[in-house]
Design an enzyme around this catalytic site. Structure first.
Site, PDB file in Angstrom:
ATOM      1  N   HIS A  72       4.157  -6.452   8.356  1.00 31.61           N
ATOM      2  CA  HIS A  72       3.948  -6.156   9.783  1.00 31.61           C
ATOM      3  C   HIS A  72       3.011  -7.197  10.384  1.00 31.61           C
ATOM      4  O   HIS A  72       1.882  -7.346   9.922  1.00 31.61           O
ATOM      5  CB  HIS A  72       3.317  -4.776   9.964  1.00 31.61           C
ATOM      6  CG  HIS A  72       4.284  -3.654   9.785  1.00 31.61           C
ATOM      7  ND1 HIS A  72       4.030  -2.367  10.193  1.00 31.61           N
ATOM      8  CD2 HIS A  72       5.531  -3.619   9.253  1.00 31.61           C
ATOM      9  CE1 HIS A  72       5.061  -1.599   9.911  1.00 31.61           C
ATOM     10  NE2 HIS A  72       5.985  -2.334   9.335  1.00 31.61           N
ATOM     11  N   TYR A 204      -1.917   3.550  16.210  1.00 33.52           N
ATOM     12  CA  TYR A 204      -3.169   4.321  16.173  1.00 33.52           C
ATOM     13  C   TYR A 204      -3.368   4.911  17.568  1.00 33.52           C
ATOM     14  O   TYR A 204      -3.525   4.155  18.536  1.00 33.52           O
ATOM     15  CB  TYR A 204      -4.349   3.415  15.827  1.00 33.52           C
ATOM     16  CG  TYR A 204      -4.387   2.995  14.378  1.00 33.52           C
ATOM     17  CD1 TYR A 204      -3.590   1.946  13.911  1.00 33.52           C
ATOM     18  CD2 TYR A 204      -5.225   3.640  13.466  1.00 33.52           C
ATOM     19  CE1 TYR A 204      -3.626   1.564  12.573  1.00 33.52           C
ATOM     20  CE2 TYR A 204      -5.268   3.259  12.132  1.00 33.52           C
ATOM     21  CZ  TYR A 204      -4.464   2.225  11.692  1.00 33.52           C
ATOM     22  OH  TYR A 204      -4.506   1.847  10.365  1.00 33.52           O
ATOM     23  N   PRO A 296     -10.241   6.810   6.150  1.00 40.66           N
ATOM     24  CA  PRO A 296      -8.979   6.055   6.064  1.00 40.66           C
ATOM     25  C   PRO A 296      -8.585   5.306   7.338  1.00 40.66           C
ATOM     26  O   PRO A 296      -7.631   4.524   7.319  1.00 40.66           O
ATOM     27  CB  PRO A 296      -7.940   7.131   5.733  1.00 40.66           C
ATOM     28  CG  PRO A 296      -8.549   8.421   6.150  1.00 40.66           C
ATOM     29  CD  PRO A 296     -10.025   8.256   6.034  1.00 40.66           C
ATOM     30  N   LYS A 300      -8.768   0.638   4.493  1.00 41.93           N
ATOM     31  CA  LYS A 300      -9.505  -0.330   3.675  1.00 41.93           C
ATOM     32  C   LYS A 300      -9.728   0.079   2.210  1.00 41.93           C
ATOM     33  O   LYS A 300     -10.104  -0.770   1.396  1.00 41.93           O
ATOM     34  CB  LYS A 300     -10.894  -0.593   4.299  1.00 41.93           C
ATOM     35  CG  LYS A 300     -10.837  -1.377   5.593  1.00 41.93           C
ATOM     36  CD  LYS A 300     -10.584  -2.851   5.342  1.00 41.93           C
ATOM     37  CE  LYS A 300     -10.194  -3.603   6.574  1.00 41.93           C
ATOM     38  NZ  LYS A 300      -8.788  -4.011   6.634  1.00 41.93           N
ATOM     39  N   TYR A 388      -8.782  -6.004  10.480  1.00 50.55           N
ATOM     40  CA  TYR A 388      -7.665  -5.153  10.049  1.00 50.55           C
ATOM     41  C   TYR A 388      -6.815  -5.857   8.983  1.00 50.55           C
ATOM     42  O   TYR A 388      -6.436  -5.238   7.985  1.00 50.55           O
ATOM     43  CB  TYR A 388      -6.814  -4.753  11.263  1.00 50.55           C
ATOM     44  CG  TYR A 388      -5.847  -3.642  10.943  1.00 50.55           C
ATOM     45  CD1 TYR A 388      -6.299  -2.352  10.668  1.00 50.55           C
ATOM     46  CD2 TYR A 388      -4.482  -3.877  10.884  1.00 50.55           C
ATOM     47  CE1 TYR A 388      -5.422  -1.330  10.355  1.00 50.55           C
ATOM     48  CE2 TYR A 388      -3.589  -2.866  10.581  1.00 50.55           C
ATOM     49  CZ  TYR A 388      -4.069  -1.590  10.316  1.00 50.55           C
ATOM     50  OH  TYR A 388      -3.196  -0.581   9.996  1.00 50.55           O
TER      51      TYR A 388
HETATM   52  P1  FAD Z   1      -8.466   6.306  -7.548  1.00 51.73           P
HETATM   53  O1  FAD Z   1      -7.171   5.998  -6.901  1.00 51.73           O
HETATM   54  O2  FAD Z   1      -9.136   7.589  -7.194  1.00 51.73           O
HETATM   55  O3  FAD Z   1      -8.241   6.253  -9.129  1.00 51.73           O
HETATM   56  C1  FAD Z   1      -9.196   6.712 -10.047  1.00 51.73           C
HETATM   57  C2  FAD Z   1      -8.480   7.194 -11.301  1.00 51.73           C
HETATM   58  O4  FAD Z   1      -9.438   7.593 -12.268  1.00 51.73           O
HETATM   59  C3  FAD Z   1      -7.595   8.396 -11.038  1.00 51.73           C
HETATM   60  O5  FAD Z   1      -6.296   8.166 -11.534  1.00 51.73           O
HETATM   61  C4  FAD Z   1      -8.304   9.532 -11.768  1.00 51.73           C
HETATM   62  O6  FAD Z   1      -7.386  10.493 -12.259  1.00 51.73           O
HETATM   63  C5  FAD Z   1      -9.009   8.792 -12.886  1.00 51.73           C
HETATM   64  N1  FAD Z   1     -10.187   9.474 -13.415  1.00 51.73           N
HETATM   65  C6  FAD Z   1     -11.107  10.227 -12.741  1.00 51.73           C
HETATM   66  N2  FAD Z   1     -12.048  10.678 -13.599  1.00 51.73           N
HETATM   67  C7  FAD Z   1     -11.728  10.194 -14.813  1.00 51.73           C
HETATM   68  C8  FAD Z   1     -12.321  10.321 -16.101  1.00 51.73           C
HETATM   69  N3  FAD Z   1     -13.441  11.030 -16.290  1.00 51.73           N
HETATM   70  N4  FAD Z   1     -11.731   9.723 -17.139  1.00 51.73           N
HETATM   71  C9  FAD Z   1     -10.591   8.984 -16.977  1.00 51.73           C
HETATM   72  N5  FAD Z   1      -9.983   8.843 -15.774  1.00 51.73           N
HETATM   73  C10 FAD Z   1     -10.550   9.432 -14.715  1.00 51.73           C
HETATM   74  N6  FAD Z   1      -6.662   2.770   1.350  1.00 51.73           N
HETATM   75  C11 FAD Z   1      -6.112   1.658   1.904  1.00 51.73           C
HETATM   76  O7  FAD Z   1      -6.493   0.545   1.531  1.00 51.73           O
HETATM   77  N7  FAD Z   1      -5.144   1.717   2.880  1.00 51.73           N
HETATM   78  C12 FAD Z   1      -4.703   2.907   3.331  1.00 51.73           C
HETATM   79  O8  FAD Z   1      -3.783   2.917   4.164  1.00 51.73           O
HETATM   80  C13 FAD Z   1      -5.283   4.108   2.796  1.00 51.73           C
HETATM   81  N8  FAD Z   1      -4.885   5.319   3.225  1.00 51.73           N
HETATM   82  C14 FAD Z   1      -5.373   6.433   2.617  1.00 51.73           C
HETATM   83  C15 FAD Z   1      -4.907   7.658   3.048  1.00 51.73           C
HETATM   84  C16 FAD Z   1      -5.364   8.807   2.451  1.00 51.73           C
HETATM   85  C17 FAD Z   1      -4.857  10.128   2.947  1.00 51.73           C
HETATM   86  C18 FAD Z   1      -6.314   8.739   1.356  1.00 51.73           C
HETATM   87  C19 FAD Z   1      -6.817   9.981   0.669  1.00 51.73           C
HETATM   88  C20 FAD Z   1      -6.783   7.524   0.934  1.00 51.73           C
HETATM   89  C21 FAD Z   1      -6.330   6.360   1.554  1.00 51.73           C
HETATM   90  N9  FAD Z   1      -6.770   5.118   1.141  1.00 51.73           N
HETATM   91  C22 FAD Z   1      -6.272   3.994   1.761  1.00 51.73           C
HETATM   92  C23 FAD Z   1      -7.781   4.991   0.077  1.00 51.73           C
HETATM   93  C24 FAD Z   1      -7.164   4.647  -1.307  1.00 51.73           C
HETATM   94  O9  FAD Z   1      -6.170   5.593  -1.641  1.00 51.73           O
HETATM   95  C25 FAD Z   1      -8.267   4.634  -2.368  1.00 51.73           C
HETATM   96  O10 FAD Z   1      -9.317   3.818  -1.903  1.00 51.73           O
HETATM   97  C26 FAD Z   1      -7.751   4.095  -3.714  1.00 51.73           C
HETATM   98  O11 FAD Z   1      -6.954   5.060  -4.350  1.00 51.73           O
HETATM   99  C27 FAD Z   1      -8.920   3.726  -4.635  1.00 51.73           C
HETATM  100  O12 FAD Z   1      -8.448   3.365  -5.895  1.00 51.73           O
HETATM  101  P2  FAD Z   1      -9.340   3.590  -7.185  1.00 51.73           P
HETATM  102  O13 FAD Z   1      -8.518   3.091  -8.322  1.00 51.73           O
HETATM  103  O14 FAD Z   1     -10.685   3.040  -6.958  1.00 51.73           O
HETATM  104  O15 FAD Z   1      -9.538   5.169  -7.286  1.00 51.73           O
HETATM  105  C1  PHB Z   2      -0.795   5.229   5.624  1.00 46.42           C
HETATM  106  O1  PHB Z   2       0.299   4.672   5.843  1.00 46.42           O
HETATM  107  O2  PHB Z   2      -0.907   6.161   4.810  1.00 46.42           O
HETATM  108  C2  PHB Z   2      -1.998   4.780   6.350  1.00 46.42           C
HETATM  109  C3  PHB Z   2      -1.894   3.710   7.222  1.00 46.42           C
HETATM  110  C4  PHB Z   2      -3.021   3.285   7.929  1.00 46.42           C
HETATM  111  C5  PHB Z   2      -4.228   3.942   7.738  1.00 46.42           C
HETATM  112  C6  PHB Z   2      -4.327   4.994   6.860  1.00 46.42           C
HETATM  113  C7  PHB Z   2      -3.210   5.420   6.159  1.00 46.42           C
HETATM  114  O3  PHB Z   2      -5.315   3.540   8.453  1.00 46.42           O
END
Ligand code: FAD
Ligand code: PHB
Length: 397
Positions: A72, A204, A296, A300, A388
């Protein structure tokens, strides 16, 4: 058992780090508490910054992203019933975002891990870290009914916001650890809908009923959100009521609106900003949501996780290649510079686009003026665009 880097968590941060270390010829073992399907099926992020996509390419895991993801070059900001186009690529020298679900990112990385033959254990329990202030930190866990101990050179805490690594860092550092926290008096009700996108860019929206976001996952599936109170019970929302509210907030005066279709998934997410500082204690290094959370609104979270991994992977590579520790010593400080800028941007997007309890008509007019300024000033629009698509980062490794 011994490995060079013991990685706790197989979300985006842990899997990306495992892949980067593999490319650098460094051993790792990844331990994940959930099963594989659970990690894949979680509906979360959807937007990758240009540099996250470049990073995936550099590690050889970007093919499907380019085939099936959607590039995009624009995004819309909508208020007062009108959509305003922000030409991201035009304002940032050609940078764009990629709409590609976190589920897909994780699937690609799991397949890449499988192909390396390096260990990734699911459904481990009772994970704990020990001796992080020595040069042989250990991870203890249970797997397949037996107790295990993994001796590591380093431990990477990639276990998300509710993991065990940040508490371990906190108890190791005591008063030397700082935690910055802000919760918001709102959450997002999100749906996945079996309905083709009616817009070629994300929208947005700031509406007098509150924030709404129009996003997508593919040519067939849309992803939509609207602001609700943080403790909203999803069971109180019928599918009909959700669509009514989506349409009320998103429909613009020119008649644009989302296509309506069957709802495949619905949930409510709370919003917070959180930063742990520093991001390491001895030989335990945090990356991703384990160290920081953003609301969210700025898209980021996953991108920050990728940026952490890039720095951390580079620091491990320097350690093994050159026996130097200066990048490891600077990891937390370097990572936090980007984290705080992303915190600022995510906070600003959140406070500009949401309606908060206790605000008065002055605040509403101020928010509208902020938005009107953004779409009316090339300088302001460029500032939004460059944040962004993602602030510059060198993805070469
Ligand atoms: P996580 O994805 O939380 O992974 C951590 C892993 O560790 C999990 O699989 C968990 O099961 C495991 N774990 C936990 N405890 C233990 C343990 N004790 N032992 C072993 N394993 C364990 N980010 C964006 O950049 N763009 C977006 O558009 C965006 N939209 C979002 C929308 C929503 C609704 C949400 C909730 C989040 C969004 N995010 C977005 C944020 C993004 O999803 C997270 O920042 C990302 O998942 C972080 O990755 P991570 O690997 O650090 O953590
Ligand atoms: C998404 O597609 O899930 C999404 C997109 C933009 C955001 C957050 C979530 O800022």
């Amino acid at each position: 058992m011994h490995t060079q880097v013991g990685i706790i968590g197989a979300g985006p941060a842990g899997l990306l780090l495992g892949q980067m270390l593999h490319v650098k010829g460094i051993d790792s073992v990844i331990l994940e508490s959930r099963n594989q399907d659970y990690v894949i099926d979680r509906v979360r992020a959807g937007v990758l910054e240009q540099s996250t996509a470049d990073f995936m390419d550099a590690m050889g895991v970007g093919d499907r992203l380019h085939r099936e993801g959607m590039r995009h070059e624009d995004v819309y900001v909508s208020f007062g019933g009108r959509r305003h186009l922000i030409p991201l690529a035009e304002l940032t020298g050609g940078k764009a975002i990629y709409v590609y679900g976190q589920n897909e990112v994780v699937k690609d990385l799991m397949n890449a891990r499988l192909a390396t033959g390096r260990p990734l254990h699911y459904e481990v329990s009772d994970v704990s870290v020990h001796d992080i202030n020595t040069d042989q930190p250990r991870i203890r866990y249970r797997h397949n009914g037996s107790d295990q101990e993994l001796i590591c050179d380093f431990i990477a805490g990639c276990d998300g916001f509710h993991g065990i690594c940040r508490p371990a860092l906190a108890s190791a550092l005591g008063d030397a650890a700082k935690f910055y926290d802000r919760t918001y008096p709102c959450g997002w009700l999100g749906i996945l809908a079996d309905a083709p996108p009616s817009s070629d860019a994300l929208v947005y929206t700031y509406h007098e009923r509150g924030f709404a976001l129009y996003s997508m996952r593919s040519q067939k599936i849309t992803r939509l959100y609207f602001q609700v109170p943080p403790d909203e019970d999803i069971r109180d929302w019928s599918d009909e009521a959700i669509w009514e509210e989506m349409l009320a907030r998103m429909t613009t005066v020119d008649g644009w609106k989302p296509n309506v279709g069957p709802i495949l998934n619905k949930n409510v997410t709370a919003m917070r900003s959180f930063v742990a500082e520093p991001m390491n204690a001895g030989r335990l290094f945090l990356a991703g949501d384990a160290a920081h959370i953003v609301p969210p609104t700025g898209a980021k979270g996953l991108n920050l996780a990728a940026a952490d991994v890039l720095l951390l992977g580079r620091a491990f590579a320097q350690f093994y290649r050159e026996s130097k520790t200066d990048l490891l010593a600077r990891y937390s400080c370097e990572a936090l510079k980007r984290v705080w800028k992303a915190q600022r941007f995510s906070w600003w997007m959140t406070q500009t686009l949401h309606k908060f309890p206790g605000e008065n008509p002055f605040d509403y007019q101020r928010q509208l003026a902020d938005l009107d300024y953004i779409v009316g000033s090339k300088a302001a629009m460029t500032s939004l665009a460059e944040n962004y698509v993602g602030l510059p980062i060198d993805v070469a490794f």
